[in-house]
Structure formats: structure tokens, C-alpha cells
Scaffold this motif. Structure first.
Motif, PDB file in Angstrom:
ATOM      1  N   PHE A  39       0.817  -1.210   0.000  1.00  0.00           N
ATOM      2  CA  PHE A  39       0.000   0.000   0.000  1.00  0.00           C
ATOM      3  C   PHE A  39       0.854   1.265   0.000  1.00  0.00           C
ATOM      4  O   PHE A  39       0.397   2.339   0.376  1.00  0.00           O
ATOM      5  N   GLU A  40       2.098   1.121  -0.452  1.00  0.00           N
ATOM      6  CA  GLU A  40       3.012   2.261  -0.566  1.00  0.00           C
ATOM      7  C   GLU A  40       3.143   2.660  -2.034  1.00  0.00           C
ATOM      8  O   GLU A  40       2.935   1.845  -2.941  1.00  0.00           O
ATOM      9  N   ASN A  41       3.508   3.908  -2.265  1.00  0.00           N
ATOM     10  CA  ASN A  41       3.753   4.364  -3.631  1.00  0.00           C
ATOM     11  C   ASN A  41       4.967   3.669  -4.215  1.00  0.00           C
ATOM     12  O   ASN A  41       5.974   3.463  -3.523  1.00  0.00           O
ATOM     13  N   ALA A  42       4.869   3.317  -5.481  1.00  0.00           N
ATOM     14  CA  ALA A  42       6.012   2.742  -6.182  1.00  0.00           C
ATOM     15  C   ALA A  42       7.075   3.813  -6.402  1.00  0.00           C
ATOM     16  O   ALA A  42       6.792   5.011  -6.385  1.00  0.00           O
ATOM     17  N   GLY A 116       1.399  -3.323 -16.665  1.00  0.00           N
ATOM     18  CA  GLY A 116       0.688  -3.872 -15.528  1.00  0.00           C
ATOM     19  C   GLY A 116       0.678  -2.862 -14.398  1.00  0.00           C
ATOM     20  O   GLY A 116       1.558  -2.004 -14.305  1.00  0.00           O
ATOM     21  N   TYR A 117      -0.319  -2.955 -13.538  1.00  0.00           N
ATOM     22  CA  TYR A 117      -0.444  -2.021 -12.411  1.00  0.00           C
ATOM     23  C   TYR A 117      -1.183  -2.711 -11.275  1.00  0.00           C
ATOM     24  O   TYR A 117      -1.873  -3.720 -11.476  1.00  0.00           O
ATOM     25  N   ARG A 118      -1.038  -2.177 -10.073  1.00  0.00           N
ATOM     26  CA  ARG A 118      -1.721  -2.770  -8.931  1.00  0.00           C
ATOM     27  C   ARG A 118      -3.228  -2.519  -9.009  1.00  0.00           C
ATOM     28  O   ARG A 118      -3.659  -1.428  -9.376  1.00  0.00           O
ATOM     29  N   VAL A 119      -4.006  -3.537  -8.662  1.00  0.00           N
ATOM     30  CA  VAL A 119      -5.455  -3.432  -8.705  1.00  0.00           C
ATOM     31  C   VAL A 119      -6.019  -3.656  -7.303  1.00  0.00           C
ATOM     32  O   VAL A 119      -5.289  -3.710  -6.322  1.00  0.00           O
ATOM     33  N   PRO A 132      -4.966  14.641  -3.385  1.00  0.00           N
ATOM     34  CA  PRO A 132      -6.204  14.579  -4.178  1.00  0.00           C
ATOM     35  C   PRO A 132      -5.928  14.019  -5.574  1.00  0.00           C
ATOM     36  O   PRO A 132      -4.948  14.378  -6.222  1.00  0.00           O
ATOM     37  N   GLY A 133      -6.806  13.134  -6.024  1.00  0.00           N
ATOM     38  CA  GLY A 133      -6.661  12.566  -7.356  1.00  0.00           C
ATOM     39  C   GLY A 133      -5.565  11.524  -7.488  1.00  0.00           C
ATOM     40  O   GLY A 133      -5.282  11.070  -8.599  1.00  0.00           O
ATOM     41  N   HIS A 134      -4.941  11.127  -6.348  1.00  0.00           N
ATOM     42  CA  HIS A 134      -3.827  10.180  -6.414  1.00  0.00           C
ATOM     43  C   HIS A 134      -4.314   8.761  -6.129  1.00  0.00           C
ATOM     44  O   HIS A 134      -5.016   8.512  -5.147  1.00  0.00           O
ATOM     45  N   PHE A 135      -3.923   7.835  -7.000  1.00  0.00           N
ATOM     46  CA  PHE A 135      -4.217   6.408  -6.827  1.00  0.00           C
ATOM     47  C   PHE A 135      -2.947   5.643  -7.164  1.00  0.00           C
ATOM     48  O   PHE A 135      -2.320   5.896  -8.195  1.00  0.00           O
ATOM     49  N   ARG A 136      -2.587   4.691  -6.323  1.00  0.00           N
ATOM     50  CA  ARG A 136      -1.329   3.980  -6.522  1.00  0.00           C
ATOM     51  C   ARG A 136      -1.308   3.220  -7.843  1.00  0.00           C
ATOM     52  O   ARG A 136      -0.275   3.159  -8.521  1.00  0.00           O
ATOM     53  N   GLY A 137      -2.440   2.633  -8.235  1.00  0.00           N
ATOM     54  CA  GLY A 137      -2.479   1.908  -9.508  1.00  0.00           C
ATOM     55  C   GLY A 137      -2.198   2.823 -10.686  1.00  0.00           C
ATOM     56  O   GLY A 137      -1.513   2.435 -11.639  1.00  0.00           O
ATOM     57  N   ILE A 138      -2.722   4.039 -10.635  1.00  0.00           N
ATOM     58  CA  ILE A 138      -2.485   4.993 -11.720  1.00  0.00           C
ATOM     59  C   ILE A 138      -1.055   5.523 -11.651  1.00  0.00           C
ATOM     60  O   ILE A 138      -0.400   5.703 -12.684  1.00  0.00           O
ATOM     61  N   HIS A 139      -0.557   5.739 -10.442  1.00  0.00           N
ATOM     62  CA  HIS A 139       0.838   6.172 -10.295  1.00  0.00           C
ATOM     63  C   HIS A 139       1.788   5.100 -10.819  1.00  0.00           C
ATOM     64  O   HIS A 139       2.837   5.416 -11.406  1.00  0.00           O
ATOM     65  N   ASP A 140       1.443   3.818 -10.625  1.00  0.00           N
ATOM     66  CA  ASP A 140       2.240   2.739 -11.218  1.00  0.00           C
ATOM     67  C   ASP A 140       2.377   2.953 -12.719  1.00  0.00           C
ATOM     68  O   ASP A 140       3.482   2.866 -13.278  1.00  0.00           O
ATOM     69  N   CYS A 141       1.250   3.230 -13.379  1.00  0.00           N
ATOM     70  CA  CYS A 141       1.278   3.423 -14.833  1.00  0.00           C
ATOM     71  C   CYS A 141       2.090   4.650 -15.218  1.00  0.00           C
ATOM     72  O   CYS A 141       2.763   4.662 -16.266  1.00  0.00           O
ATOM     73  N   GLN A 142       2.049   5.678 -14.384  1.00  0.00           N
ATOM     74  CA  GLN A 142       2.839   6.867 -14.668  1.00  0.00           C
ATOM     75  C   GLN A 142       4.328   6.548 -14.647  1.00  0.00           C
ATOM     76  O   GLN A 142       5.089   6.997 -15.514  1.00  0.00           O
ATOM     77  N   LEU A 143       4.747   5.739 -13.676  1.00  0.00           N
ATOM     78  CA  LEU A 143       6.142   5.309 -13.637  1.00  0.00           C
ATOM     79  C   LEU A 143       6.476   4.429 -14.837  1.00  0.00           C
ATOM     80  O   LEU A 143       7.586   4.498 -15.386  1.00  0.00           O
TER      81      LEU A 143
END
Length: 432
Positions: A39-42, A116-119, A132-143
Motif C-alpha cells: 500500500f506504498e507508492n512505487a 501492468g499495475y496494482r489493482v 487529491p486525485g492520487h491512486f497507486r495503480g495509476i501512479h504505477d502506470c505513470q512510472l
């Protein structure tokens, strides 16, 4: 040459070894980030950890990416690149989605990257200290997109000519990454197929998750469960998602198309999206469709006249009003909203089928060229031309010019254009 020969590419990420059959070169499950905890940011992979990477075996459970290229692709070839984000209700899916296999793209001189990203909760639960607007799964894709920017030239790709493609939940992620607060120039255009945003935020549903867990919804608490009692966490999530009924249980909310960056966007939907959902089929088969539409329409997002929406749904298909409501509420309403609000150029396409419903996911293998023949050539050409940077050959979607849409029949070779195909959806679901 053997059926699968090993080939190594030297890139900023390290020396990456994949497999080729002489025509197609595949790199499986390449790591693009370090995840300190579930549950931490990548984080970016530190430079000192970059070394030899064995990408000859697919590991579907890894948060990783895959790359498919023509076998002869090399640095400075500047091939167009597709970065594909899979769907799966923000609950499942993998960077090895075979419905979007990259082999046909490679034969057409296009490189494909599957992200692939966390779901589930690991990717989309929110905590009090999240921005605000931050989701780890989406941040995964950004990386993952940053990795592509740094490394794709080594595979023969052009980092300035990347098309971000997503389907269903993946289309939602693609649109979220195209918002101005997320957009960093890592892609030039977007193809979003049947996006699906939840109707309520995680914050509004947090209480029901707390009840399902029997524990506080904190980063520390969920981390302990994931590490010590993963089966309990899985069962609790299943209960939580059941409470949400026909809606997505997780995912970004409060979508505003006006927040999108000014980039070209191609939006697609299937006309009958979720006709094959069992609950809708049962309700309609028993003749209860009209009654259930009247009961559930408001809860499922209809803001306009329920009676008018039901009348138009029954005009399209008298036997399946509930099946249409499910698909319109889950997908087509978001296509309509993005088309109405996006500040940049938007083109709309809708997939239909001859004498049968055109349902969710049906277009993926057709766009990716996995079904060949004259009947699918127009659909494949739409994809290839857009990825190569060719402006779609029909009017862009603008209220002042008739809100044009390209109609593509998945069962025949028919192609046509129609005006305002999403009018009933727009009038029912969007605010005045």
C-alpha cells in the motif's frame, strides 16, 4: 534458428534478454519500479540496481511491463509505440492480455508495451494522507510511462510518438493520466475504449469496507492483513465489492473532461456494452426490465427523465432495457461526457454488430489485428492510422457540427457515420 532464440537489448534500464521467433521479439515481465510495500507508492528503480534482466518468461502476478517489437527493430528506427493499459474493473487483469497481443502491431512496424499495475485495494484504496486525485495503480502506470520514455529508443521506438491505449478500467486510467494535473508529455494521443468510472468515491464507501474488514481502513492495518492474513483481506474485499452491486467498487471518481490536456483523443464504445451481464439477462428475460429501469435508473446515474430514457431504450431494443441501462451507466455515459467536455480534438467511434448485440471487449482483438480478413480491415485500419498519427477520416466531435460518430460493424465490412449517436445517453446522464 530455433523456434525461440534469445536476444539481448542494451538500454538505460540494463541489459534485457527476450525471445524471438525470427519475426517477433518479445520481452516479458520487465520490472519498471520498486514497490516498498503493498500500500506504498512505487518508486523508480535505483540506477545501481540496473543489471541483467531476464525477460524470457511471463510472470502475470508481477507489476511489470512487456514489450513486443519487430525482430529487426533497432535504435533510431523511430517506430510508433502503443502503450496498452488493460481493463478488469480495477480488480484483475495482467500485462499479458492476449486479446491485445502485440504481434500484429509488430508486423505493421509498431512497438507495443503492455503496462501492468496494482489493482483492488493495493492500487485504489485511499488513505488520509493521499494527495487529491492520487491512486497507486495509476501512479504505477505513470512510472511505467516514464520507463518507456527513457528506454523505448533502445527497442527501436520513438519516445515522441507514443499512443496511450486503454480499455474499460484501462481507458479510465488513460483518461486520468491525460488530465492536466497528471499529464507530463509522456504520450502524444489517447485511444480510450469504453471507460468506466465508479459513481461514488472511495471516501463515501469507506464505511462499508470497514464493516467488511472489521478493522480500520488505514495503510498500516491493510498492510498487516496483506502480509499476515491475505485470505481474510480477499474475503473482505469480495464482501465490499458485492455491496456496490452493478457499479465498479473502486477507481477514480469526479471525472471532469474539461481537466484533460489539449491532445487528440479517440473515444470508442460498443453499442450494447453489457448486454451479456447475467443479472441483466435474467431481469429482461422475465419481462421485468422496464420495472427495474424505473426503480434503479436514478441510483445508476440517470439525471434526466427516466421515462424518456426508458422509451428510447425500448425503441432500440424492446426486450433488453435493463441490459442497455447497465451498459449506458457503466461505460457509454463516460464516453459521452469525455466527448462533450474535452478541450482538445476528439473523435468518436462506436462498434455495432449485424443482427446481434455488440458487447464489451468485443473490439479489442479486432483493433489489435488478431482477427484478419476483409470484414475487419476497416477496424484495424482505424487503429493503425491513429497510432501512426493520421487524423481520423471523419468529423471531430463538436456540438456545433453535429457530434459526428464513425459506426463500425464488427460482423460485416460496413462503415458509416452518424450524428449524435449518444444523444439519449447524454440527455439522461449528463447535467444540464
Amino acid at each position: 534458428m530455433s523456434d525461440h532464440e534469445r536476444v539481448t537489448v542494451t538500454s538505460p534500464a540494463g541489459k534485457i534478454t527476450g525471445l524471438t521467433d525470427g519475426e517477433i521479439l518479445r520481452f516479458h515481465s520487465v520490472p519498471y519500479s520498486v514497490i516498498p510495500g503493498p500500500f506504498e507508492n512505487a518508486e523508480r528503480i535505483p540506477r545501481e540496481q540496473r543489471a541483467l534482466i531476464d525477460a524470457t518468461v511471463h510472470h502475470p502476478r508481477d507489476t511489470a511491463l512487456s514489450v513486443v517489437t519487430p525482430a529487426g527493430a533497432k535504435t533510431l528506427d523511430d517506430l510508433p509505440v502503443v502503450v496498452y493499459i488493460h481493463g478488469g474493473r480495477f480488480e484483475h487483469g495482467t500485462h499479458g492480455d492476449r486479446r491485445a497481443d502485440g504481434a500484429p502491431n509488430a508486423r505493421d512496424g509498431i512497438i507495443t508495451v503492455h503496462l501492468g499495475y496494482r489493482v483492488k485495494l493495493e492500487g485504489f484504496a485511499r488513505f488520509h494522507d493521499d494527495e487529491p486525485g492520487h491512486f497507486r495503480g495509476i501512479h504505477d502506470c505513470q512510472l511505467g510511462l516514464e520507463w518507456v520514455q527513457r528506454n523505448i529508443e533502445s527497442f527501436g521506438g520513438d519516445p515522441t510518438n507514443i499512443t496511450l491505449v486503454g480499455q474499460s478500467a484501462g481507458a479510465t486510467v488513460a483518461l486520468w493520466l491525460a488530465r492536466r494535473d497528471h499529464y507530463r508529455g509522456a504520450f502524444r494521443r489517447v485511444l480510450a475504449m469504453s471507460p468506466c468510472f465508479p459513481r461514488e468515491s472511495f471516501e463515501k464507501r469507506k464505511g462499508s469496507l470497514r464493516l467488511a474488514l472489521g478493522k480500520p481502513v488505514t495503510r498500516a492495518s491493510l498492510t498487516r492483513l496483506a502480509e499476515e492474513k491475505p485470505e481474510l483481506l480477499r474475503r473482505a474485499y469480495d464482501r465490499f465489492r458485492t455491496i456496490q452491486g452493478l457499479d465498479m467498487a473502486l477507481g477514480p471518481t469526479d471525472f471532469d473532461g474539461a481537466e484533460l490536456a489539449d491532445i487528440p483523443i479517440l473515444l470508442t464504445s460498443t453499442r450494447d456494452e453489457h448486454y451479456d451481464m447475467p443479472i441483466g439477462q435474467k431481469v429482461d428475460a422475465r419481462g421485468l426490465g422496464p420495472t427495474m429501469v424505473r426503480l434503479l435508473a436514478r441510483r445508476m446515474g440517470v439525471r434526466g427523465s427516466v421515462a424518456e430514457y426508458l422509451r428510447e431504450a425500448q425503441t432500440l431494443d424492446p426486450a433488453r432495457p435493463m441490459g442497455r441501462l447497465i451498459g449506458d451507466a457503466a461505460n457509454r455515459r463516460w464516453v459521452a461526457q469525455a466527448a462533450e467536455e474535452a478541450p482538445g480534438p476528439v473523435w468518436l467511434a462506436e462498434f455495432v454488430a449485424d443482427s446481434r448485440p455488440a458487447v464489451h471487449c468485443e473490439e479489442i482483438p479486432l483493433l489489435f489485428g488478431l482477427e484478419e480478413g476483409e470484414k475487419t480491415a476497416a477496424i484495424r485500419s482505424l487503429f493503425v492510422d491513429f497510432v501512426r498519427g493520421t487524423t481520423p477520416g471523419w468529423r471531430s466531435y463538436e456540438a456545433s457540427t453535429g457530434r459526428w460518430c464513425r459506426i463500425l460493424n464488427t460482423a460485416t465490412s460496413d462503415v458509416s457515420s452518424e450524428s449524435d449517436t449518444l444523444r439519449m445517453v447524454r440527455e439522461a446522464f449528463l447535467p444540464d
